[in-house]
Design an enzyme around this catalytic site. Structure first.
Site, PDB file in Angstrom:
ATOM      1  N   ILE A   1      46.408  27.341  35.671  1.00 19.91           N
ATOM      2  CA  ILE A   1      45.680  26.759  36.787  1.00 19.91           C
ATOM      3  C   ILE A   1      45.171  25.370  36.424  1.00 19.91           C
ATOM      4  CG2 ILE A   1      43.545  27.938  36.089  1.00 19.91           C
ATOM      5  CD1 ILE A   1      42.857  28.227  39.114  1.00 19.91           C
ATOM      6  N   CYS A   2      44.978  24.538  37.437  1.00 20.50           N
ATOM      7  CA  CYS A   2      44.364  23.218  37.324  1.00 20.50           C
ATOM      8  C   CYS A   2      45.249  22.278  36.502  1.00 20.50           C
ATOM      9  CB  CYS A   2      42.948  23.352  36.763  1.00 20.50           C
ATOM     10  SG  CYS A   2      41.939  21.860  36.838  1.00 20.50           S
ATOM     11  N   ALA A   3      44.735  21.739  35.421  1.00 21.03           N
ATOM     12  CA  ALA A   3      45.506  20.814  34.589  1.00 21.03           C
ATOM     13  C   ALA A   3      46.512  21.543  33.705  1.00 21.03           C
ATOM     14  CB  ALA A   3      44.566  19.986  33.721  1.00 21.03           C
TER      15      ALA A   3
ATOM     16  N   TYR B   1      46.357  20.628  39.483  1.00 20.91           N
ATOM     17  CA  TYR B   1      45.273  19.806  39.988  1.00 20.91           C
ATOM     18  C   TYR B   1      45.855  18.512  40.577  1.00 20.91           C
ATOM     19  CZ  TYR B   1      40.712  17.721  40.434  1.00 20.91           C
ATOM     20  OH  TYR B   1      39.579  17.164  40.954  1.00 20.91           O
TER      21      TYR B   1
END
Length: 189
Positions: free
Chosen positions: A109-111, A131
């Site tokens: 998830i995200c970066a 992200y």
């Protein structure tokens, strides 16, 4: 059959992206082991919230529990610094490659999709999300603006605000959509 997931924790992680999947997976009956990639069990989140891991990557290795055969899924929380720390760990990189090669669930998830998975070549030819703005770091994969993207055994998500949906996607793949829907209803997701 009890499903087992490992969640890697590194200093600088985004706390919501770690705790939400851990909590929701455990509520769904998944055995979750949290693993600090540092020398001790305590990890400091990006918002200065300390998190106590179950064990360390080194201890897991000594116990002989660091093989893909021991796990059904691996989860990587994001956070810029946390993702960089995960990416810098040879143990994490080797484990992720082994999990992917064994056909196990790889979730980030995200970066983390852009910073951890992409440099290892694990997103090559796949659909993914991350992200906003991090997608420019990824080559050879198809970015999607969806909040959660499931491409085979890879699950990626955008950020802290999508952590619940991310966890729901993991639960759906690990224990079935009925259990994922039940969890979502119980937490008002």
């Amino acid at each position: 059959m009890l499903k087992k997931a490992i969640v890697f924790l590194a200093d600088g992680l985004e706390e919501v992206e770690a705790i939400t999947p851990i909590d929701y997976l455990r509520r769904a009956g998944v055995e979750v082991t949290t693993v600090s990639i540092g020398s001790g069990e305590q990890v400091m989140g990006s918002h200065k919230i300390p998190i106590a891991a179950d064990t360390t990557l080194e201890k897991l290795h000594v116990q002989g529990k660091d093989a893909a055969a021991d796990w059904d899924a691996v989860v990587l929380p994001g956070g810029g610094v946390g993702s960089e720390n995960l990416a810098a760990s040879p143990g994490v990189g080797g484990f992720l490659k082994e999990m992917a090669g064994a056909g196990k669930l790889v979730c980030a998830i995200c970066a983390a999709p852009a910073v951890v998975l992409a440099p290892l070549g694990l997103l090559q030819g796949r659909r993914f999300t991350c992200y906003p703005g991090m997608e420019d770091r990824v080559r050879g994969a198809q970015w999607s603006g969806d909040r959660v993207v499931i491409d085979g055994l890879f699950i990626t998500s955008r950020g802290a605000g999508t952590a619940g949906e991310f966890a729901r996607g993991i639960i759906g793949k690990l224990v079935g959509q009925a259990e994922a829907d039940k969890l979502a209803e119980s937490v008002l997701l």
